[in-house]
Design an enzyme around this catalytic site. Structure first.
Site, PDB file in Angstrom:
ATOM      1  N   ARG A   5       0.827  -1.203   0.000  1.00 55.72           N
ATOM      2  CA  ARG A   5       0.000   0.000   0.000  1.00 55.72           C
ATOM      3  C   ARG A   5       0.865   1.258   0.000  1.00 55.72           C
ATOM      4  O   ARG A   5       1.957   1.282   0.557  1.00 55.72           O
ATOM      5  CB  ARG A   5      -0.921  -0.022   1.227  1.00 55.72           C
ATOM      6  CG  ARG A   5      -1.939   1.113   1.273  1.00 55.72           C
ATOM      7  CD  ARG A   5      -2.968   0.881   2.377  1.00 55.72           C
ATOM      8  NE  ARG A   5      -3.871   2.002   2.512  1.00 55.72           N
ATOM      9  CZ  ARG A   5      -3.887   2.830   3.543  1.00 55.72           C
ATOM     10  NH1 ARG A   5      -3.030   2.672   4.523  1.00 55.72           N
ATOM     11  NH2 ARG A   5      -4.748   3.817   3.603  1.00 55.72           N
ATOM     12  N   LYS A  45       1.982  -7.645  12.099  1.00 63.26           N
ATOM     13  CA  LYS A  45       1.377  -7.819  10.785  1.00 63.26           C
ATOM     14  C   LYS A  45       1.661  -9.204  10.228  1.00 63.26           C
ATOM     15  O   LYS A  45       2.814  -9.632  10.115  1.00 63.26           O
ATOM     16  CB  LYS A  45       1.902  -6.760   9.816  1.00 63.26           C
ATOM     17  CG  LYS A  45       1.197  -6.778   8.461  1.00 63.26           C
ATOM     18  CD  LYS A  45       1.548  -5.555   7.644  1.00 63.26           C
ATOM     19  CE  LYS A  45       0.869  -5.578   6.289  1.00 63.26           C
ATOM     20  NZ  LYS A  45       1.128  -4.352   5.515  1.00 63.26           N
ATOM     21  N   ARG A  62      -2.826   4.105  13.681  1.00 65.42           N
ATOM     22  CA  ARG A  62      -1.843   3.599  14.650  1.00 65.42           C
ATOM     23  C   ARG A  62      -2.477   3.580  16.041  1.00 65.42           C
ATOM     24  O   ARG A  62      -3.268   4.471  16.387  1.00 65.42           O
ATOM     25  CB  ARG A  62      -0.597   4.485  14.693  1.00 65.42           C
ATOM     26  CG  ARG A  62       0.146   4.585  13.358  1.00 65.42           C
ATOM     27  CD  ARG A  62       0.952   3.346  13.090  1.00 65.42           C
ATOM     28  NE  ARG A  62       1.795   3.510  11.901  1.00 65.42           N
ATOM     29  CZ  ARG A  62       1.413   3.269  10.652  1.00 65.42           C
ATOM     30  NH1 ARG A  62       0.175   2.836  10.417  1.00 65.42           N
ATOM     31  NH2 ARG A  62       2.234   3.441   9.646  1.00 65.42           N
TER      32      ARG A  62
END
Length: 322
Positions: free
Chosen positions: A119, A184, A319
Site C-alpha cells: 500500500r 502484521k 496507529r
C-alpha cells in the site's frame, strides 16, 4: 530480468528435488551454455535461493523446495482459471496487464516477486517460496459504488481462510491489514481499472507471511508474524491458496449483491483497534480519537471529543495511540 524469469523457472523446477545436477546436464535441459547456467544460478542466489555448488557433482538446492502445484490447487478448490508462476515482477501487474480479457476468479500466484507492491507505493518483501503472493480478479458491474468496502470484505475472507486452516486469534486492522497479537501477518492491495460511471475491474492482491527467512526479516521495519510460528507443523501453501480462492468465490458475489452490511458484525468481531485510542495519520496531520469500527461504506468511525466522524480513502494510516 525477463530471461531470469523464464530460465530461472525451469532451473528451479529441476533443482526442487534436492538432488545434485551437473552444469552440463542443466545446460542441456535449458538449451544454454555452462556459462549461462552459472549466471542463472547466481541470479537465483541473488533472490534468496540457497544453492550449493560441489566440484564433480554439480548444483543442489540447500533445502528441499516445496513449490506451489498449479494442478493440485485446481483440484482442491474446483476452479481451473489459476496460473502459478515462479518468478514474476508482480502478480497484481500480471492480471492488470490482461484486463479486460479476464474472467471473474482468474488467479495468479507466484513463488517470488521482483517488484512486489504494498500500500502507498511501499515495496512488499517477497522471499522465494517462503510466503503466499496471490492476486485475484473480479469484475463489478455496479462500478465504483461497491469498492469502498472491498478491502474490508477481503480481510474477512483472509481471516475466514486462516480459521479453516486451523489458525485462530487473527484480527483485522482497518483498512487492509491482517494482524496476530499486534504484529502484521498479511496485507491486501486492491488495484482498479475503472471510471466513475462504468463497470470496475478489480485486482485483489494478498500477501501472507508463511515462513520468514532471517535475512529478509531484516528488511522489514514493522513488527511481523508468520504462519509457521502459529502452526509448527507447517502450512501447505497449495491448500491455503485453494481455501482462499473458494472463500473469495463465495463471498464476492454476495458482497456485490448485498454490500458490506451483512459482514459488519464479523468486522466488529475481528477489529483489533475497536474501542481503543488511536492516532489517524492523514498526510502530516495526526488526529487522535477512539476507534468505533466502520460503517456500511467501509469508512473508519473515529470518536473525537464526543463526536463520531467518518474517514475513508486517501493517504490515511491508523496507529494505536499511547
Amino acid at each position: 530480468m525477463s530471461e531470469l524469469n523464464e530460465q530461472g523457472n525451469l532451473l528451479l523446477t529441476l533443482l526442487a528435488d534436492g538432488e545434485f545436477h551437473s552444469g552440463e546436464k542443466i545446460g542441456e535441459r535449458l538449451g544454454v551454455s555452462r556459462t549461462s547456467v552459472n549466471n542463472y544460478i547466481k541470479g537465483l542466489q541473488g533472490i534468496g535461493v540457497d544453492i550449493y555448488k560441489v566440484p564433480g557433482r554439480g548444483y543442489q538446492s540447500a533445502t528441499l523446495i516445496k513449490l506451489l502445484n498449479e494442478q493440485k490447487i485446481r483440484q482442491l478448490c474446483g476452479y481451473d482459471n489459476i496460473k502459478v508462476e515462479q518468478i514474476v515482477d508482480s502478480t497484481n501487474q500480471i492480471l492488470l496487464d490482461q484486463i479486460p480479457n479476464l474472467e471473474n476468479g482468474q488467479t495468479c500466484i507466484a513463488e517470488y516477486q521482483l517488484a512486489g507492491r504494498g500500500r502507498r507505493g511501499r515495496t512488499w518483501v517477497s522471499p522465494f517460496a517462503s510466503h503466499l503472493y496471490f492476486s485475484f480478479y473480479w469484475y463489478f458491474d455496479s462500478g465504483l459504488d461497491k469498492i469502498s468496502g472491498l478491502s474490508l470484505l477481503v480481510g474477512i475472507a483472509v481471516v475466514n481462510t486462516l480459521e479453516k486452516m486451523g489458525i485462530q486469534g487473527v484480527s483485522l486492522k482497518w483498512p487492509n491489514d491482517i494482524y496476530y497479537q499486534g504484529k502484521k501477518l498479511a496485507g491486501i492491495l486492491i488495484e482498479l481499472n475503472a471510471q466513475a460511471t462504468a463497470a470496475c475491474h478489480c485486482v485483489i492482491g494478498i500477501g501472507i507471511n508463511i515462513k520468514m527467512p532471517p535475512e529478509q526479516a531484516k528488511l522489514i521495519s514493522q513488527p511481523w508474524a508468520d504462519l509457521n510460528a502459529l502452526m509448527p507443523t507447517g502450512v501447505d501453501r497449495n491448500e491455503l491458496s485453494a481455501t482462499l480462492i473458494k472463500e473469495l468465490q463465495y463471498l464476492l458475489p454476495r458482497y456485490e449483491k448485498f454490500g458490506l452490511t451483512p459482514y459488519l458484525p464479523r468486522w466488529f468481531e475481528l477489529d483489533c483497534f475497536l474501542d481503543k485510542k488511536v492516532n489517524l495519520l492523514i498526510a502530516d496531520t495526526v488526529t487522535t480519537g477512539i476507534c468505533r469500527g466502520v460503517n456500511t461504506q467501509g469508512a473508519l468511525l473515529l470518536e473525537i471529543e464526543g463526536q463520531v466522524k467518518e474517514f475513508i480513502g486517501g493517504e490515511i494510516s491508523l496507529r494505536l495511540a499511547n
